[in-house]
Motif scaffolding. Structure first.
Motif, PDB file in Angstrom:
ATOM      1  N   VAL A 384      43.619  31.860  34.650  1.00 26.78           N
ATOM      2  CA  VAL A 384      42.615  31.622  35.690  1.00 26.78           C
ATOM      3  C   VAL A 384      41.234  31.900  35.112  1.00 26.78           C
ATOM      4  CG1 VAL A 384      44.127  32.105  37.671  1.00 26.78           C
ATOM      5  CG2 VAL A 384      42.916  33.990  36.542  1.00 26.78           C
ATOM      6  N   THR A 385      40.222  31.332  35.744  1.00 30.97           N
ATOM      7  CA  THR A 385      38.849  31.524  35.274  1.00 30.97           C
ATOM      8  C   THR A 385      38.045  32.461  36.163  1.00 30.97           C
ATOM      9  OG1 THR A 385      38.091  29.584  36.503  1.00 30.97           O
ATOM     10  CG2 THR A 385      38.808  29.238  34.209  1.00 30.97           C
ATOM     11  N   GLU A 386      38.609  32.794  37.326  1.00 31.54           N
ATOM     12  CA  GLU A 386      37.918  33.697  38.234  1.00 31.54           C
ATOM     13  C   GLU A 386      38.922  34.495  39.055  1.00 31.54           C
ATOM     14  OE1 GLU A 386      35.515  31.380  40.843  1.00 31.54           O
ATOM     15  OE2 GLU A 386      37.227  30.516  41.909  1.00 31.54           O
ATOM     16  N   ALA A 387      38.451  35.620  39.570  1.00 30.56           N
ATOM     17  CA  ALA A 387      39.276  36.473  40.433  1.00 30.56           C
ATOM     18  C   ALA A 387      38.515  36.686  41.736  1.00 30.56           C
ATOM     19  CB  ALA A 387      39.556  37.799  39.746  1.00 30.56           C
ATOM     20  N   PRO A 388      38.649  35.776  42.711  1.00 30.96           N
ATOM     21  CA  PRO A 388      37.844  35.827  43.931  1.00 30.96           C
ATOM     22  C   PRO A 388      38.517  36.513  45.123  1.00 30.96           C
ATOM     23  CG  PRO A 388      38.901  33.694  43.766  1.00 30.96           C
ATOM     24  CD  PRO A 388      39.376  34.494  42.576  1.00 30.96           C
ATOM     25  N   HIS A 389      39.793  36.879  44.983  1.00 33.06           N
ATOM     26  CA  HIS A 389      40.554  37.334  46.143  1.00 33.06           C
ATOM     27  C   HIS A 389      40.758  38.854  46.121  1.00 33.06           C
ATOM     28  CE1 HIS A 389      41.271  33.118  46.791  1.00 33.06           C
ATOM     29  NE2 HIS A 389      41.943  33.004  45.647  1.00 33.06           N
ATOM     30  N   PRO A 390      40.266  39.558  47.136  1.00 32.98           N
ATOM     31  CA  PRO A 390      40.451  41.014  47.198  1.00 32.98           C
ATOM     32  C   PRO A 390      41.921  41.408  47.142  1.00 32.98           C
ATOM     33  CG  PRO A 390      38.842  40.308  48.828  1.00 32.98           C
ATOM     34  CD  PRO A 390      39.448  39.056  48.255  1.00 32.98           C
ATOM     35  N   MET A 391      42.187  42.456  46.365  1.00 34.11           N
ATOM     36  CA  MET A 391      43.518  43.045  46.197  1.00 34.11           C
ATOM     37  C   MET A 391      44.446  42.187  45.334  1.00 34.11           C
ATOM     38  SD  MET A 391      42.638  45.634  47.881  1.00 34.11           S
ATOM     39  CE  MET A 391      44.116  46.654  47.892  1.00 34.11           C
ATOM     40  N   GLU A 392      43.930  41.090  44.777  1.00 35.18           N
ATOM     41  CA  GLU A 392      44.747  40.247  43.899  1.00 35.18           C
ATOM     42  C   GLU A 392      45.041  40.983  42.585  1.00 35.18           C
ATOM     43  OE1 GLU A 392      44.644  35.730  41.956  1.00 35.18           O
ATOM     44  OE2 GLU A 392      42.810  36.650  42.729  1.00 35.18           O
TER      45      GLU A 392
END
Length: 413
Positions: A384-392
């Motif tokens: 993945v290129t981003e981590a936008p989701h809380p608690m992921e």
């Protein structure tokens, strides 16, 4: 000159507003924590602890050699007096190490119902001299939390003249109140929320203006410029650069304000003062100066501009912020470390980060390390290129290893 080996290292006392904040205090080096239960707490807005949660918290702290002080420092009304016996006996039975009280009547009931439990006198009591400190000691107190309006020289005199067994606690970091020892009626008058019962709405931080009686809707800023003014807006206290002076004044416990602050705040500020205290006591330099990285940590949380309170005299020149009521916040928590295997850093996301971002990782007692994200995998091991989701759950490619619970943060653009 007195050797440091002859001086007792001060206790570092950190704020634990709930379990998450408590865990942060424990991980980052607190010697003791103070927390509130479901009643009689001066931080009603904080989640606080109840029943089995408080029992678990005490067991967890004691397993790590950390003491637990329970706040009972509101001023109880008539209808609450009958509740105190059960309240005090209940929490004594789970093994708390001390009660923090502000009221003479509550102190008397503590000595009546839980006579073996140490009692600390809150800063709300406004202790500013050695005779008052000794009087509280004679009434059964084992510690006094001094008023924040005292200078270091005044504290040193109290320390020299107090009973030997009486401990001194003083705030060294955090928000300052414009009312004496926190006793303020402003919130109650303007909002109906009683500051002396833990419900302060902080109207001292609001922006004010003058209004003339016969000119409805016309107001006049109390200001020398176009930005208005915050006439009651005190700066935060920060004594991280003055550990030697605090120690030499005879303070037994360094208290960090902030039970309503975030777990990130509790972790970073506890870590900074832990590192500063340990560094000072391990240093042979008579002209010790705190390391830059430790000092810089206090600016990587949400804070108002800092001052040294009343420690070096009346803070008339830098006591208040006249132009802004908000906090400075230049860093965000990005994630929390779950696992580190030397190939990937597995984290739980808190705020968005992307490929190419530079993150700082905070471990207890260590200078923060920087990593640049070149490769990430999601929970399904997909790139993945981003981590936008809380608690992921995210895996970050790195050969560096960090302990579980370490914090990743990102500087704001």
């Amino acid at each position: 000159m007195q050797r440091k080996t002859d001086i007792k290292m001060p206790e570092l006392l950190s704020p634990a507003g709930d379990k998450e904040r408590l865990d942060a205090c424990l991980m980052y080096g607190a010697d003791a924590v103070y927390l509130g239960a479901d009643m009689f707490s001066m931080r009603a807005a904080a989640p606080n602890f109840e029943g089995v949660n408080l029992e678990e918290a005490v067991r967890n702290c004691h397993s790590k050699g950390v003491k637990v002080y329970l706040t009972c420092n509101t001023l109880p009304r008539n209808n609450e007096i009958a509740l105190l016996q059960e309240y005090l006996e209940k929490w004594e039975s789970i093994g708390i190490d001390a009660l923090i009280v502000a009221d003479f009547g509550v102190l008397d009931l503590c000595k009546k119902y839980v006579p073996s439990l140490p009692v600390h006198i809150s800063t709300q009591a406004g202790i500013v001299n050695y005779h008052t400190a000794e009087t509280f000691y004679n009434l059964g107190a084992s510690r006094v939390v001094l008023a924040r309006e005292l200078s270091l020289s005044e504290i040193a005199e109290i320390a020299a003249k107090k009973p030997k067994e009486l401990e001194i606690e003083a705030f060294v970091h955090g928000a300052m109140c414009v009312s004496f020892s926190g006793r303020c009626l402003l919130s109650n008058y303007l909002t109906g929320r009683d500051a002396n019962r833990g419900e302060c709405a902080q109207p001292c931080r609001w922006e004010y203006a003058l209004m003339e009686k016969k000119r409805d809707g016309m107001y006049f800023p109390i200001s020398e410029d176009k930005n208005g003014t915050y006439i009651l807006n005190s700066r935060d206290m920060c004594m991280i650069e003055h550990i030697p002076e605090l120690v030499k004044a005879g303070i037994d416990s360094f208290k960090i304000e902030g039970r309503a602050k975030s777990s990130y705040y509790a972790a970073v500020i506890t870590n900074a003062y832990r590192a500063a205290i340990d560094e000072y006591f391990s240093s042979d330099d008579e002209n010790y100066v705190v390391s830059d990285w430790i000092k810089e940590e206090t600016g990587k949380v949400s804070y108002r501009e800092y001052c040294t309170g009343f420690y070096f005299g009346s803070p008339s020149q830098d006591a208040q912020i006249f132009y802004d009521g908000g906090y400075k916040r230049e860093w965000d928590v990005a994630a929390v470390v779950i696992e580190s295997d030397g190939e990937y850093l597995t984290v739980e996301q808190r705020n968005k980060f992307i490929i190419g971002d530079e993150l700082e990782i905070i471990e207890p007692g260590k200078i923060p390390e920087k990593i640049v994200i070149d490769e990430m995998l999601n929970g399904k091991n997909e790139p993945v290129t981003e981590a936008p989701h809380p608690m992921e759950i995210i895996k970050i490619k790195t050969d560096k290893q960090f302990v579980k619970g370490s914090l990743l943060r990102k500087q704001k653009n």
